[in-house]
Design a protein around this motif. Structure first.
Motif, PDB file in Angstrom:
ATOM      1  N   ASP A  77       1.092  -1.083  -0.034  1.00 30.91           N
ATOM      2  CA  ASP A  77      -0.165  -0.138   0.013  1.00 30.91           C
ATOM      3  C   ASP A  77       0.885   1.095  -0.050  1.00 30.91           C
ATOM      4  N   SER A  78       1.145   1.516  -1.593  1.00 31.11           N
ATOM      5  CA  SER A  78       2.210   3.320  -0.933  1.00 31.11           C
ATOM      6  C   SER A  78       1.813   3.785  -0.134  1.00 31.11           C
ATOM      7  N   ASN A  79       0.731   4.651  -0.056  1.00 32.36           N
ATOM      8  CA  ASN A  79      -0.398   5.160   0.911  1.00 32.36           C
ATOM      9  C   ASN A  79       0.257   5.442   1.762  1.00 32.36           C
ATOM     10  N   LEU A  80      -0.003   4.140   2.658  1.00 30.16           N
ATOM     11  CA  LEU A  80       0.412   3.831   3.794  1.00 30.16           C
ATOM     12  C   LEU A  80       1.901   4.066   4.127  1.00 30.16           C
ATOM     13  N   GLN A  81       2.438   3.232   3.014  1.00 26.30           N
ATOM     14  CA  GLN A  81       4.193   3.164   2.953  1.00 26.30           C
ATOM     15  C   GLN A  81       4.458   4.562   2.878  1.00 26.30           C
ATOM     16  N   LYS A  82       4.078   5.806   2.420  1.00 24.99           N
ATOM     17  CA  LYS A  82       4.479   7.297   2.648  1.00 24.99           C
ATOM     18  C   LYS A  82       4.436   7.447   4.199  1.00 24.99           C
ATOM     19  N   GLN A  83       3.567   6.413   4.790  1.00 28.28           N
ATOM     20  CA  GLN A  83       3.212   7.366   6.078  1.00 28.28           C
ATOM     21  C   GLN A  83       3.705   7.308   7.236  1.00 28.28           C
ATOM     22  N   LEU A  84       4.797   6.327   6.858  1.00 27.37           N
ATOM     23  CA  LEU A  84       5.772   5.125   7.924  1.00 27.37           C
ATOM     24  C   LEU A  84       7.128   5.205   7.708  1.00 27.37           C
ATOM     25  N   ASP A  85       8.038   5.360   8.781  1.00 29.24           N
ATOM     26  CA  ASP A  85       9.209   5.153   8.192  1.00 29.24           C
ATOM     27  C   ASP A  85       9.781   3.502   8.354  1.00 29.24           C
ATOM     28  N   ASN A  86      10.190   2.911   6.731  1.00 28.61           N
ATOM     29  CA  ASN A  86      10.497   1.797   7.110  1.00 28.61           C
ATOM     30  C   ASN A  86      12.016   1.196   7.738  1.00 28.61           C
ATOM     31  N   GLN A  87      12.760   2.134   7.793  1.00 25.86           N
ATOM     32  CA  GLN A  87      14.108   2.369   8.717  1.00 25.86           C
ATOM     33  C   GLN A  87      13.476   2.487  10.097  1.00 25.86           C
ATOM     34  N   THR A  88      12.359   2.221  10.760  1.00 31.60           N
ATOM     35  CA  THR A  88      12.045   1.768  11.914  1.00 31.60           C
ATOM     36  C   THR A  88      10.993   0.915  11.874  1.00 31.60           C
ATOM     37  N   PRO A  89      11.902   0.250  13.063  1.00 35.88           N
ATOM     38  CA  PRO A  89      10.622  -1.264  12.919  1.00 35.88           C
ATOM     39  C   PRO A  89       9.337  -1.355  13.941  1.00 35.88           C
ATOM     40  N   LEU A  90       7.917  -1.775  12.721  1.00 36.71           N
ATOM     41  CA  LEU A  90       6.572  -1.445  13.070  1.00 36.71           C
ATOM     42  C   LEU A  90       5.971  -2.863  13.807  1.00 36.71           C
ATOM     43  N   GLU A  91       6.267  -1.891  15.008  1.00 35.20           N
ATOM     44  CA  GLU A  91       5.268  -2.987  16.016  1.00 35.20           C
ATOM     45  C   GLU A  91       3.938  -2.354  16.418  1.00 35.20           C
ATOM     46  N   PHE A  92       2.737  -4.078  16.721  1.00 29.81           N
ATOM     47  CA  PHE A  92       1.457  -3.695  16.598  1.00 29.81           C
ATOM     48  C   PHE A  92       0.931  -4.564  17.375  1.00 29.81           C
ATOM     49  N   ILE A  93      -0.325  -4.831  18.391  1.00 25.61           N
ATOM     50  CA  ILE A  93      -0.932  -5.549  18.837  1.00 25.61           C
ATOM     51  C   ILE A  93      -2.094  -6.269  17.646  1.00 25.61           C
ATOM     52  N   LEU A  94      -2.018  -7.429  17.677  1.00 21.95           N
ATOM     53  CA  LEU A  94      -3.024  -7.942  16.973  1.00 21.95           C
ATOM     54  C   LEU A  94      -3.918  -9.233  17.343  1.00 21.95           C
ATOM     55  N   ASN A  95      -5.177  -8.894  17.502  1.00 27.40           N
ATOM     56  CA  ASN A  95      -6.445  -9.617  17.837  1.00 27.40           C
ATOM     57  C   ASN A  95      -6.386 -10.329  16.372  1.00 27.40           C
ATOM     58  N   PRO A  96      -6.567 -11.440  16.345  1.00 18.45           N
ATOM     59  CA  PRO A  96      -6.844 -12.101  15.352  1.00 18.45           C
ATOM     60  C   PRO A  96      -8.252 -12.463  14.559  1.00 18.45           C
ATOM     61  N   ASP A  97      -8.589 -12.021  13.657  1.00 18.57           N
ATOM     62  CA  ASP A  97     -10.168 -12.577  12.921  1.00 18.57           C
ATOM     63  C   ASP A  97     -10.100 -14.414  13.229  1.00 18.57           C
ATOM     64  N   ASN A  98      -8.053 -14.962  12.525  1.00 24.55           N
ATOM     65  CA  ASN A  98      -8.050 -16.663  12.234  1.00 24.55           C
ATOM     66  C   ASN A  98      -7.457 -16.687  13.159  1.00 24.55           C
TER      67      ASN A  98
END
Length: 414
Positions: A222-243
Motif C-alpha cells: 500500500d503506497s499511501n501507507l508506506q509514505k506515512q511510515l518510516d520503514n527504517q524503524t521497526p513496525l510494532e503492533f498488537i493484533l487480535n487475529p480474526d483467524n
C-alpha cells in the motif's frame, strides 16, 4: 626438386613395410607358442584328472579369497547425539518435518517473505489502527518478524502445528539451546533442483489471545501507507487475529527461531517426524573467520554415538568426525529414522544408509578407526569369512606348488 622429395619419402615407406612384416612374424610366432602351450596343458590335464581338480580348487579358492578382502557396499545404521546437524531432504513429495510444538513464547523468522495479518490492530500509529488487514513484504535476507503473546507472564496459546518441507530443501544449523529453551534451524532452497519453486509451509495456531508483532526491514504494498511510515524503524503492533490459523510460505531461504515459555518434556513430546529421506547429512559446524573460504574450519558437533555395519560396531566420541570412504564427501546417510532432543546433550538422530567404508577420527585427514565390509559380508558370517580367507591364503601357495610339480613330472622325457 620433386624427384628429390619422392626419393626422401620412398625410404620411409620401405621402413614402415619392414616394421609391419616384423610385427606380423612375431605375432605368428607368439600365437604358435601359445597354442602349443595350451595343447600341452589340455593334454596333460586329460591324462591327469587330479590336475584338473586341482585347477578347479585353485580357481575356487582364489575367487573366495579375493571376495573375502575386496570391499563391497553394505547397509549401516547408527545413532548420534550432536549439538548441531544439517541435511538435505531427498524425498519426492512434501514431507512433514516438525509438528505439535505447544506454548511458544516467541517465534522469529528471518528472510524474504510476504505476511498478511487480519483482525483488529492496536498501535501508536493511528493509520495502522484503522486497518482490518495488513500485508507486509520482508525485502531482504536481513529482514525479520517476531510474534509473541502480549502477556508474557500468562500461558502462551501460540502453537506450531506443522512445518512441511519441499523436496531438495536443505535444513542447516538444526540445534536446541537448553539455556534459552530455543529450537533454531535454517531452510535453504536450491532453485536449480526445484524448478517448480514450491514453498515450504509453516502452519501456526495463534490462539484467541492478542499477540505482539514486530517487523524489521519491510515494505508495504500500500503506497499511501508506506509514505506515512518510516520503514527504517521497526513496525510494532498488537493484533487480535480474526483467524486463529496462520499459514506462512517460505519460497526462499529463511532462519527460524522458536523459543518456548518453559522447558519441554522431551520424553513425552515428539516434535520431529521420522523416516526422512536424506542426503548430505553432516554433524559439522563451519567456523568462518574472514572472507577467505580457505580460512574456514570444520568443527565436529558430535557429542556421542555408535555406528554398525557388517556385524562390526564402533563408538563415536565427542568431537570426532564421521566420514565415508572419501573424507571430503559426507557419509551416505539415506534415511533419518528418528529425531529427538536429548536433555542437556543435543539432538539425537537414528539413521541408516549404504557405503563401502566408514571412517572415524578427530581429524578428517587422519581417521583412527574404520569399518569396511567385503563382498562376502551379508552372505556369510564374519567368522566364516575370516576362516575362508585364512584357509585360502594358506592353501593357495601349496596348491600352486603341487600343480607345477605334477605338471613337470607328467611331461614326456626326450
Amino acid at each position: 626438386m620433386a624427384s628429390r622429395q619422392k626419393a626422401k619419402q620412398f625410404p620411409d615407406f620401405i621402413k614402415i613395410r619392414q616394421w609391419l612384416n616384423s610385427l606380423k612374424t612375431h605375432l605368428i610366432v607368439w600365437f604358435g607358442v601359445s597354442i602349443s602351450a595350451l595343447k600341452r596343458l589340455l593334454r596333460t590335464i586329460s591324462n591327469h584328472q587330479s590336475l584338473l581338480l586341482g585347477l578347479v580348487l585353485l580357481l575356487f579358492l582364489t575367487i573366495g579369497t579375493i571376495a573375502a578382502i575386496a570391499p563391497g557396499t553394505h547397509t549401516f545404521e547408527g545413532n548420534i547425539i550432536s549439538q548441531e546437524m544439517s541435511f538435505v531432504y531427498n524425498g519426492q513429495q512434501p514431507k512433514r518435518f516438525i509438528e505439535n510444538i505447544r506454548g511458544i513464547k516467541e517465534l522469529e523468522s528471518e528472510g524474504i517473505q510476504t505476511l498478511t495479518f487480519t483482525g483488529k490492530f492496536q498501535s501508536e500509529l493511528p493509520q495502522v489502527n484503522q486497518l482490518k488487514s495488513l500485508t507486509i513484504q520482508l525485502k531482504d535476507r536481513e529482514s525479520k518478524w517476531i510474534i509473541a503473546p502480549v502477556n508474557l507472564e500468562g500461558t502462551s496459546k501460540i502453537d506450531l502445528n506443522e512445518l512441511r518441507l519441499q523436496p531438495n530443501t536443505k535444513v542447516t544449523e538444526l540445534n536446541y539451546d537448553f539455556y534459552r529453551n530455543q529450537l533454531a534451524f535454517s531452510l535453504q532452497r536450491n532453485p536449480k533442483l526445484d524448478l517448480k519453486n514450491n514453498a515450504n509451509i509453516l502452519k501456526l495456531y495463534l490462539g484467541e489471545q492478542p499477540i505482539k508483532v514486530i517487523v524489521e526491514g519491510y515494505e508495504l504494498p500500500d503506497s499511501n501507507l508506506q509514505k506515512q511510515l518510516d520503514n527504517q524503524t521497526p513496525l510494532e503492533f498488537i493484533l487480535n487475529p480474526d483467524n486463529q490459523e496462520f499459514n506462512l510460505e517460505y519460497p526462499q531461504n529463511t532462519n527460524i527461531y522458536i523459543t518456548l515459555a518453559k522447558p519441554a518434556k522431551f520424553e513425552s513430546e515428539q516434535w520431529f517426524r521420522g523416516k526422512i529421506e536424506t542426503k548430505n547429512v553432516q554433524f559439522v559446524d563451519v567456523d568462518r573467520n574472514g572472507s577467505d573460504l580457505r580460512d574456514d574450519l570444520d568443527v565436529s558437533t558430535i557429542v556421542e554415538g555408535k555406528i554398525r555395519m557388517v556385524g562390526q560396531e564402533q563408538e563415536i566420541k565427542k568431537n570426532q568426525f564421521l566420514m565415508g570412504e572419501n573424507p571430503d564427501i559426507p557419509l551416505n546417510i539415506q534415511l533419518i529414522r528418528h529425531l529427538q532432543i536429548v536433555p542437556k546433550k543435543g539432538i539425537e538422530a537414528r539413521f541408516s544408509g549404504k557405503t563401502k567404508q566408514i571412517q572415524i577420527g578427530l581429524d578428517q585427514d587422519f581417521p583412527v578407526s574404520r569399518i569396511q565390509g567385503s563382498w562376502l559380508d551379508g552372505v556369510l558370517p564374519r567368522d566364516a569369512i575370516i576362516a575362508l580367507f585364512s584357509f585360502g591364503a594358506a592353501t593357495i601357495p601349496n596348491l600352486v606348488s603341487w600343480l607345477f610339480s605334477n605338471t613337470s613330472k607328467s611331461e614326456p622325457k626326450p
